[in-house]
Design an enzyme around this catalytic site. Structure first.
Site, PDB file in Angstrom:
ATOM      1  CG  ASN A  95     -19.815  27.247  44.921  1.00 25.92           C
ATOM      2  OD1 ASN A  95     -20.326  26.515  46.121  1.00 25.92           O
ATOM      3  ND2 ASN A  95     -18.492  26.330  44.142  1.00 25.92           N
TER       4      ASN A  95
ATOM      5  CD  GLU B 273     -16.451  16.757  48.657  1.00 20.47           C
ATOM      6  OE1 GLU B 273     -15.364  16.753  48.183  1.00 20.47           O
ATOM      7  OE2 GLU B 273     -16.725  15.602  49.130  1.00 20.47           O
TER       8      GLU B 273
ATOM      9  CB  CYS C 267     -14.684  23.618  44.993  1.00 20.44           C
ATOM     10  SG  CYS C 267     -16.113  22.159  44.165  1.00 20.44           S
TER      11      CYS C 267
ATOM     12  CD  GLU D   4     -20.988  15.189  48.466  1.00 19.04           C
ATOM     13  OE1 GLU D   4     -20.353  16.276  46.845  1.00 19.04           O
ATOM     14  OE2 GLU D   4     -21.196  15.721  49.455  1.00 19.04           O
TER      15      GLU D   4
HETATM   16  P1  NDP Z   1     -18.379  28.557  54.240  1.00 18.56           P
HETATM   17  O1  NDP Z   1     -17.533  27.341  54.405  1.00 18.56           O
HETATM   18  O2  NDP Z   1     -18.536  30.007  54.494  1.00 18.56           O
HETATM   19  O3  NDP Z   1     -19.833  28.347  54.002  1.00 18.56           O
HETATM   20  C1  NDP Z   1     -20.043  26.852  53.596  1.00 18.56           C
HETATM   21  C2  NDP Z   1     -21.553  27.268  54.312  1.00 18.56           C
HETATM   22  O4  NDP Z   1     -21.829  26.898  55.479  1.00 18.56           O
HETATM   23  C3  NDP Z   1     -22.755  27.650  54.256  1.00 18.56           C
HETATM   24  O5  NDP Z   1     -24.073  27.502  54.136  1.00 18.56           O
HETATM   25  C4  NDP Z   1     -22.377  28.295  55.620  1.00 18.56           C
HETATM   26  O6  NDP Z   1     -23.081  29.673  55.954  1.00 18.56           O
HETATM   27  C5  NDP Z   1     -22.119  27.204  56.462  1.00 18.56           C
HETATM   28  N1  NDP Z   1     -21.497  27.652  57.443  1.00 18.56           N
HETATM   29  C6  NDP Z   1     -20.289  28.560  58.113  1.00 18.56           C
HETATM   30  N2  NDP Z   1     -20.617  28.284  59.188  1.00 18.56           N
HETATM   31  C7  NDP Z   1     -20.509  27.813  59.585  1.00 18.56           C
HETATM   32  C8  NDP Z   1     -20.690  26.557  61.464  1.00 18.56           C
HETATM   33  N3  NDP Z   1     -20.250  27.264  61.988  1.00 18.56           N
HETATM   34  N4  NDP Z   1     -20.962  25.339  61.311  1.00 18.56           N
HETATM   35  C9  NDP Z   1     -21.983  25.267  60.449  1.00 18.56           C
HETATM   36  N5  NDP Z   1     -22.089  25.340  59.319  1.00 18.56           N
HETATM   37  C10 NDP Z   1     -21.633  26.556  59.218  1.00 18.56           C
HETATM   38  O7  NDP Z   1     -18.236  28.430  52.475  1.00 18.56           O
HETATM   39  P2  NDP Z   1     -18.261  29.619  51.125  1.00 18.56           P
HETATM   40  O8  NDP Z   1     -20.019  29.047  51.492  1.00 18.56           O
HETATM   41  O9  NDP Z   1     -17.719  30.652  51.309  1.00 18.56           O
HETATM   42  O10 NDP Z   1     -18.351  29.161  50.012  1.00 18.56           O
HETATM   43  C11 NDP Z   1     -16.928  28.643  49.542  1.00 18.56           C
HETATM   44  C12 NDP Z   1     -16.096  27.484  50.006  1.00 18.56           C
HETATM   45  O11 NDP Z   1     -16.213  26.261  49.222  1.00 18.56           O
HETATM   46  C13 NDP Z   1     -14.680  27.739  49.153  1.00 18.56           C
HETATM   47  O12 NDP Z   1     -13.877  27.352  49.569  1.00 18.56           O
HETATM   48  C14 NDP Z   1     -14.627  26.298  48.184  1.00 18.56           C
HETATM   49  O13 NDP Z   1     -13.567  25.982  47.042  1.00 18.56           O
HETATM   50  C15 NDP Z   1     -15.685  25.445  48.772  1.00 18.56           C
HETATM   51  N6  NDP Z   1     -16.332  24.495  47.709  1.00 18.56           N
HETATM   52  C16 NDP Z   1     -15.751  23.071  47.845  1.00 18.56           C
HETATM   53  C17 NDP Z   1     -16.112  22.478  46.873  1.00 18.56           C
HETATM   54  C18 NDP Z   1     -16.229  21.170  47.157  1.00 18.56           C
HETATM   55  O14 NDP Z   1     -16.850  20.095  46.215  1.00 18.56           O
HETATM   56  N7  NDP Z   1     -14.643  20.839  46.860  1.00 18.56           N
HETATM   57  C19 NDP Z   1     -17.614  22.419  45.912  1.00 18.56           C
HETATM   58  C20 NDP Z   1     -17.753  23.835  46.123  1.00 18.56           C
HETATM   59  C21 NDP Z   1     -17.303  24.678  46.926  1.00 18.56           C
HETATM   60  P3  NDP Z   1     -23.282  31.001  55.506  1.00 18.56           P
HETATM   61  O15 NDP Z   1     -22.803  31.412  54.369  1.00 18.56           O
HETATM   62  O16 NDP Z   1     -24.751  31.187  55.574  1.00 18.56           O
HETATM   63  O17 NDP Z   1     -22.725  31.826  57.155  1.00 18.56           O
END
Ligand code: NDP
Length: 477
Positions: free
Chosen positions: A148, A246, A280, A458
């Protein structure tokens, strides 16, 4: 644009040579490839990081400070190119991407200073002993970030990890990898020694999983969805890794009748729909005190209906494209579910197909009314341009509704009543509460959520502490 992994200072393909298509969400077209890496590539990145660690961890803080500032300057110098790449990759308006690049540079600058200022505590035991705490870098750490706010969140993890003297194996989201690849080039040009930062592209289920499972990567800093965070915990927990998570949010935005309503309404438009609602911290549940409900609702619907949706490169665009086809379908699925749950769509509610970009992933900013507080669309994270608006009568009632989800990331409260502001802030079960503002960030403050929104914090010293191991030394006097 065909990007490559950044390992030991070199740009290289995945060892098996596989690639994944990279889509531009504004057009829905493939416009490049990324390495479809696997555990072998993570292993190679780990070896490079482990080899670089003895030197980097012993590099004086002043030298780390200089290199990190040079990286910040490199980001500043490439701001326009990075912003364009980010907008093409993610779908966000170009003007917003330009703002985010300022923050990406600031992340490095902020933690460069932290490297110089970070100090440990000492505890004197009267005449018996003096204790002091050594804070040593952990070694090789893993940083995994979402799509995002791609470079903004990637640098938010990497900068403190490097400042504390660690070496890093990092994975950006497969959906938004381009600015991370550009960061590798910037780091080399800034003089970051080879192997200190390694960036491996590919799928979460392979690359992310391999980072989390790697026996010698001792800490994982992850930002992403709650389900992924839960899975990561289940893998990293039994390995006794340090984990910072996070995760998602379902943030309440509470508007009391005594608020500065003009300011509250204006900010609510932003806090609901900035970055297509894919932040988020966006407020997705808007609670308005009943006496001003009609007034606030009408003003919001008017302002949101006028938001220009479309080409992210058009300076007039307020809402760009949704990041990917699966996510676009997920958000539309939630709008359909909301209707089944009894919602009235006050504005938006449909996909859009702007001229010339008919295959892009656009959704009109949507305001829903009439959902019960416990409806799925009020409980689950949609993470798109969709909000639900609800009236409330009392402070107790709104606090109960605001705290009723599994999430606990952030809340916004609008009131001019001083004691109410303090009272409500104290009772909200969230990691962050903004009063009469939104997304006003001081990088020294603790950042993160409670409940299913995450574990750990963080920002500032919290990040420096996460990326170091404390050791107590007790000297008898
Ligand atoms: P995902 O959980 O789908 O992915 C996040 C990252 O984790 C990506 O790089 C993804 O890779 C990777 N990933 C996926 N599966 C695994 C695994 N089994 N082991 C290790 N890494 C893995 O989240 P999104 O990318 O869809 O992001 C949106 C989410 O992030 C929302 O829920 C949002 O709320 C949250 N978010 C939270 C924030 C906070 O500070 N609390 C800030 C910003 C977002 P890939 O996508 O390449 O498969």
């Amino acid at each position: 644009m065909n990007i490559q992994n950044y390992i030991n200072g070199d740009m290289c393909a995945a060892q098996l040579g596989a690639v994944l298509d990279n889509y531009n969400p504004a057009s829905g077209k493939v416009y490049g490839t990324i390495p479809n890496s696997d555990a072998q590539d993570v292993s190679k990145a780990y070896e490079a990081a482990a080899a670089a660690f003895p030197t980097w961890s012993n590099t004086p803080a002043e030298e780390r400070f200089k290199v990190m500032n040079a990286i910040a300057e490199g980001i500043d110098n490439l701001r326009d190119a990075l912003a364009l790449a980010e907008s093409n990759d993610q779908g966000k308006p170009l003007w917003l991407a330009k703002n985010e690049m300022i923050r990406a540079a600031q992340n490095f600058r902020f933690f460069a200073t932290a490297a110089m200022q970070f100090a440990s505590e000492s505890h004197a035991m009267e005449n018996r002993a003096i204790n002091y705490t050594l804070r040593t870098p952990i070694g090789v750490v893993g940083c995994i970030s979402p799509w995002n706010l791609p470079l903004y969140l990637f640098t938010w993890k990497i900068a403190p990890a490097l400042a504390a003297g660690n070496c890093v194996v990092a994975k950006p989201s497969e959906f938004t990898p381009v600015t991370a690849a550009m960061l590798g080039e910037i780091c080399t040009a800034a003089g970051l020694p080879n192997g200190v930062l390694n960036i491996v592209h590919g799928l979460g289920a392979t690359v992310g999983q391999a980072i989390v499972e790697h026996p010698n990567i001792k800490a994982i800093s992850f930002t992403g969805g709650t389900a992924t965070g839960k899975h990561i915990s289940s893998v990293a927990g039994p390995m006794f890794k340090k984990v910072s998570l996070e995760l998602g949010g379902k943030n309440p935005n509470i508007i009391f009748a005594d608020a500065d309503l003009d300011k509250a309404i204006k900010t609510t438009v932003n806090s609901s729909f900035m970055n297509q609602g894919e932040i988020c911290l966006c407020g997705s549940r808007v609670f308005v005190e009943r006496s001003v409900y009609g007034q606030v609702k009408d003003a919001l619907v008017k302002a949101v209906s006028e938001m220009k949706v479309g080409d992210p490169l058009d300076p007039a665009t307020r809402v760009g494209a949704i990041v990917s086809k699966p996510h676009y379908e997920k958000v539309l699925g939630y709008i359909a579910l909301a209707k089944e749950e009894g919602a009235t769509v006050l504005c938006g509610g449909t996909a859009l197909h702007p001229e010339g970009l008919e295959n892009g992933y656009y959704i009109a900013p949507t305001i829903l009314e009439g959902l019960s507080a416990s409806a799925r669309c009020n409980m689950e994270e949609i993470f798109g341009p969709v909000i639900s608006i609800m009236p409330f009568d009392t402070e107790e009632e709104v606090l109960a509704m605001a705290n009723a989800t599994d999430y606990g990331l952030a809340a916004t409260v609008w009131t001019e009543h001083l004691t109410r502001a303090h009272r409500v802030a104290a009772q909200l079960q969230m990691g962050i509460v903004w009063v009469n503002c939104w997304l006003l960030r001081d990088l020294r403050t603790p950042f993160g959520g409670v409940k299913s929104s995450g574990v750990g914090r963080e920002g500032g010293w919290e990040a420096m502490r996460f990326f170091t191991e404390p050791k107590n030394v007790c000297i008898a006097l």
